[in-house]
Design a protein around this motif. Structure first.
Motif, PDB file in Angstrom:
ATOM      1  N   MET A   1       0.841  -1.135   0.047  1.00  0.00           N
ATOM      2  CA  MET A   1      -0.037   0.117   0.121  1.00  0.00           C
ATOM      3  C   MET A   1       0.795   1.184   0.158  1.00  0.00           C
ATOM      4  SD  MET A   1      -2.943   1.128   2.821  1.00  0.00           S
ATOM      5  CE  MET A   1      -1.584   1.309   4.066  1.00  0.00           C
ATOM      6  N   GLU A   2       0.361   2.392  -0.549  1.00  0.00           N
ATOM      7  CA  GLU A   2       1.262   3.566  -0.788  1.00  0.00           C
ATOM      8  C   GLU A   2       1.360   4.066   0.633  1.00  0.00           C
ATOM      9  OE1 GLU A   2       2.414   5.438  -3.360  1.00  0.00           O
ATOM     10  OE2 GLU A   2       2.333   3.459  -4.498  1.00  0.00           O
ATOM     11  N   GLN A  21     -10.159  -4.526  -5.768  1.00  0.00           N
ATOM     12  CA  GLN A  21     -11.364  -5.537  -5.806  1.00  0.00           C
ATOM     13  C   GLN A  21     -12.367  -5.673  -4.546  1.00  0.00           C
ATOM     14  OE1 GLN A  21      -8.243  -6.155  -7.257  1.00  0.00           O
ATOM     15  NE2 GLN A  21      -9.484  -5.878  -9.006  1.00  0.00           N
ATOM     16  N   HIS A  22     -12.127  -4.386  -3.606  1.00  0.00           N
ATOM     17  CA  HIS A  22     -12.548  -4.027  -2.418  1.00  0.00           C
ATOM     18  C   HIS A  22     -12.188  -5.269  -1.334  1.00  0.00           C
ATOM     19  CE1 HIS A  22     -14.954  -1.242  -4.597  1.00  0.00           C
ATOM     20  NE2 HIS A  22     -15.418  -2.211  -5.552  1.00  0.00           N
ATOM     21  N   ARG A  23     -11.022  -5.801  -1.578  1.00  0.00           N
ATOM     22  CA  ARG A  23     -10.449  -6.337  -0.492  1.00  0.00           C
ATOM     23  C   ARG A  23      -9.797  -5.688   0.555  1.00  0.00           C
ATOM     24  NH1 ARG A  23      -8.749  -9.880  -4.908  1.00  0.00           N
ATOM     25  NH2 ARG A  23      -6.714  -8.742  -5.120  1.00  0.00           N
ATOM     26  N   ILE A  24      -9.885  -5.972   1.596  1.00  0.00           N
ATOM     27  CA  ILE A  24      -9.361  -5.133   2.808  1.00  0.00           C
ATOM     28  C   ILE A  24      -7.880  -5.206   3.003  1.00  0.00           C
ATOM     29  CG2 ILE A  24      -9.248  -4.769   5.138  1.00  0.00           C
ATOM     30  CD1 ILE A  24     -12.120  -5.767   5.448  1.00  0.00           C
ATOM     31  N   ILE A  25      -7.156  -3.911   2.904  1.00  0.00           N
ATOM     32  CA  ILE A  25      -5.531  -3.904   3.147  1.00  0.00           C
ATOM     33  C   ILE A  25      -5.452  -3.505   4.297  1.00  0.00           C
ATOM     34  CG2 ILE A  25      -3.641  -2.633   2.137  1.00  0.00           C
ATOM     35  CD1 ILE A  25      -5.164  -2.099  -0.366  1.00  0.00           C
ATOM     36  N   ALA A  26      -5.980  -2.494   4.942  1.00  0.00           N
ATOM     37  CA  ALA A  26      -5.724  -2.155   6.356  1.00  0.00           C
ATOM     38  C   ALA A  26      -6.937  -1.334   6.858  1.00  0.00           C
ATOM     39  CB  ALA A  26      -4.306  -1.208   6.247  1.00  0.00           C
ATOM     40  N   ILE A  34     -14.341  -0.460  17.350  1.00  0.00           N
ATOM     41  CA  ILE A  34     -15.764  -0.383  16.929  1.00  0.00           C
ATOM     42  C   ILE A  34     -16.453  -1.741  16.351  1.00  0.00           C
ATOM     43  CG2 ILE A  34     -17.683   0.789  15.347  1.00  0.00           C
ATOM     44  CD1 ILE A  34     -15.968   3.225  15.372  1.00  0.00           C
ATOM     45  N   THR A  35     -15.585  -2.357  15.547  1.00  0.00           N
ATOM     46  CA  THR A  35     -16.397  -3.426  15.034  1.00  0.00           C
ATOM     47  C   THR A  35     -15.976  -4.943  15.732  1.00  0.00           C
ATOM     48  OG1 THR A  35     -14.469  -4.050  13.569  1.00  0.00           O
ATOM     49  CG2 THR A  35     -16.172  -2.628  12.585  1.00  0.00           C
ATOM     50  N   GLY A  36     -14.841  -4.852  16.394  1.00  0.00           N
ATOM     51  CA  GLY A  36     -14.504  -5.950  17.072  1.00  0.00           C
ATOM     52  C   GLY A  36     -13.474  -6.905  16.346  1.00  0.00           C
ATOM     53  N   TYR A  37     -13.410  -6.495  15.062  1.00  0.00           N
ATOM     54  CA  TYR A  37     -12.380  -7.234  14.124  1.00  0.00           C
ATOM     55  C   TYR A  37     -11.059  -6.726  14.122  1.00  0.00           C
ATOM     56  CZ  TYR A  37     -16.308  -9.511  11.949  1.00  0.00           C
ATOM     57  OH  TYR A  37     -17.559 -10.193  11.557  1.00  0.00           O
ATOM     58  N   ALA A  38      -9.926  -7.533  14.490  1.00  0.00           N
ATOM     59  CA  ALA A  38      -8.418  -7.276  14.379  1.00  0.00           C
ATOM     60  C   ALA A  38      -8.223  -7.050  13.062  1.00  0.00           C
ATOM     61  CB  ALA A  38      -7.689  -8.027  15.076  1.00  0.00           C
ATOM     62  N   GLN A  39      -7.182  -6.322  12.531  1.00  0.00           N
ATOM     63  CA  GLN A  39      -6.687  -6.157  11.268  1.00  0.00           C
ATOM     64  C   GLN A  39      -6.475  -7.565  10.693  1.00  0.00           C
ATOM     65  OE1 GLN A  39      -4.693  -3.067   9.435  1.00  0.00           O
ATOM     66  NE2 GLN A  39      -2.908  -4.168   9.134  1.00  0.00           N
ATOM     67  N   HIS A  40      -5.436  -8.293  11.530  1.00  0.00           N
ATOM     68  CA  HIS A  40      -5.119  -9.755  10.863  1.00  0.00           C
ATOM     69  C   HIS A  40      -6.263 -10.687  10.550  1.00  0.00           C
ATOM     70  CE1 HIS A  40      -5.429 -10.720  15.269  1.00  0.00           C
ATOM     71  NE2 HIS A  40      -5.664 -12.038  14.785  1.00  0.00           N
ATOM     72  N   GLU A  41      -7.457 -10.308  11.156  1.00  0.00           N
ATOM     73  CA  GLU A  41      -8.762 -11.243  10.990  1.00  0.00           C
ATOM     74  C   GLU A  41      -9.387 -10.829   9.630  1.00  0.00           C
ATOM     75  OE1 GLU A  41     -11.025 -12.245  15.140  1.00  0.00           O
ATOM     76  OE2 GLU A  41     -10.523 -10.099  14.827  1.00  0.00           O
ATOM     77  N   ILE A  42      -9.465  -9.892   9.231  1.00  0.00           N
ATOM     78  CA  ILE A  42     -10.062  -9.267   8.082  1.00  0.00           C
ATOM     79  C   ILE A  42      -9.275  -8.952   6.631  1.00  0.00           C
ATOM     80  CG2 ILE A  42     -12.284  -8.718   9.318  1.00  0.00           C
ATOM     81  CD1 ILE A  42     -11.303  -5.892   9.275  1.00  0.00           C
ATOM     82  N   ALA A  43      -8.065  -8.839   7.055  1.00  0.00           N
ATOM     83  CA  ALA A  43      -7.110  -8.508   5.845  1.00  0.00           C
ATOM     84  C   ALA A  43      -7.387  -9.378   4.868  1.00  0.00           C
ATOM     85  CB  ALA A  43      -5.634  -8.221   6.274  1.00  0.00           C
TER      86      ALA A  43
END
Length: 344
Positions: A1-2, A21-26, A34-43
């Motif tokens: 990511m830039e 493609q709307h895939r989560i980078i960060a 807020i969401t309860g999702y850690a970055q490593h769970e949804i990246a």
């Protein structure tokens, strides 16, 4: 990511960055909290992981159209946290092109954490507005047990007519404005609640002073609405009440200027009043009342034709006639209406 995009992660609001493609980078810490999702769970997963069916499809369609055109988009989403709870957020999504790659930066502001207020989506707002206007209309005319059916028929036919006239005349009215006209049409005669029954349902011709009393129902109706508006003191109904006042006050104006209360003519008469005028007269003619027999559908349609250009806006009459002639659903409704009136 830039690296130039990483600065967005320092914002206090929740931030999500996705690829083309709307895939989560960060995501940033606020998003995780807020969401309860850690970055490593949804990246690497699609951004729609928090999506729910409670966000209107129109919002998604508008978002896709904007970002496909390379434009930023703002709106409101109802998403779901990891623990299953719903959260409402105001979101702005902005596309960035870096070295021939497109990224999307979404900035969320959680509406539940605002100091005041709460969020109602457009569909729920419209439902609340329509329900209140219906209750108000029926409550003001409770003396006549058949009035609710008349009001609902006027409302339904107004909805169909405003859609058809918008198409044929190329008016480009928003869906919201069309809904406001349909919702508000049910209030057109609330001022008659102040007219004595002996005059309102008199079987014979009215004396001149009785006619004047009946004609006052337009201004009385606006006065009733103003009192309700003051009590509500809420912007939720601001546009509905403005549209309703135009209908209540002016639906007895005539295209040639011979109507009341102000003798307006032509386009001086608000569009919504001109539309309801046609529908109201048609339904009144085809309904049996204590002071009159019902007309046939053909007879009522012929009356509209005969009065086109004098009593009614000719273009609106044409739209109404085309609605009746072309739409089998409307024809069936009108036949059912006649059967209902006959059975009464």
């Amino acid at each position: 990511m830039e690296d130039s995009l990483r600065m967005f992660l320092a914002l206090g609001d929740a931030v999500i960055i996705t690829d083309e493609q709307h895939r989560i980078i960060a995501v940033n810490h606020s998003y995780e909290r807020i969401t309860g999702y850690a970055q490593h769970e949804i990246a690497g997963k699609k951004a729609g992981i928090v999506r729910t069916p409670f966000t209107p499809r129109l919002s998604y369609d508008q978002m896709k159209e904007a970002i496909q055109d390379g434009k930023a988009w703002s709106g409101v989403f109802t998403n779901r946290k990891k623990n299953g709870q719903l959260w409402h957020s105001s979101i702005t999504i902005t596309p960035f092109v870096k070295e021939e790659s497109t990224y999307f930066v979404g900035v969320f502001r959680e509406l539940e954490r605002l100091e005041r207020g709460f969020y109602l989506d457009e569909e729920r707002i419209e439902g609340i507005q329509g329900s209140l206007l219906r209750v108000l209309a029926v409550s003001c005319e409770i003396r006549d047990p058949g009035i609710e059916e008349h009001l609902l028929r006027v409302q339904k036919l107004t909805e169909r007519l405003v859609i058809r006239h918008n198409e044929l005349a190329g008016l480009k009215l928003s869906e919201r404005k069309q809904a406001q006209i349909a919702h508000s049409s049910i209030l057109h005669d609330i001022g008659k609640s102040a007219v004595p029954e002996g005059i309102l349902y008199k079987p014979g011709p009215l004396a001149s002073y009785e006619r004047k009393i009946v004609e006052m129902h337009t201004q009385i109706g606006v006065d009733i609405l103003d009192k309700v508006n003051v009590e509500l003191d809420d912007t939720l109904f601001e546009h509905e009440f403005a549209t309703a006042k135009n209908i209540i006050l002016h639906h007895h104006e005539r295209w040639d200027g011979s109507g009341y209360p102000y003798g307006l003519s032509g386009s001086q008469i608000p569009l919504e009043a001109r539309i309801v005028s046609v529908v109201d007269v048609f339904d009144a003619l085809t309904s049996k009342r204590p002071y009159k027999e019902k007309w046939s559908t053909d007879g009522a349609l012929q009356y509209l034709k005969d009065k086109s250009g004098s009593q009614f806006d000719p273009a609106i009459v044409d739209s109404f006639l085309s609605l009746y002639e072309d739409d089998s659903l409307v024809e069936n409704e009108l036949q059912h209406h006649q059967m209902t009136v006959t059975s009464n």
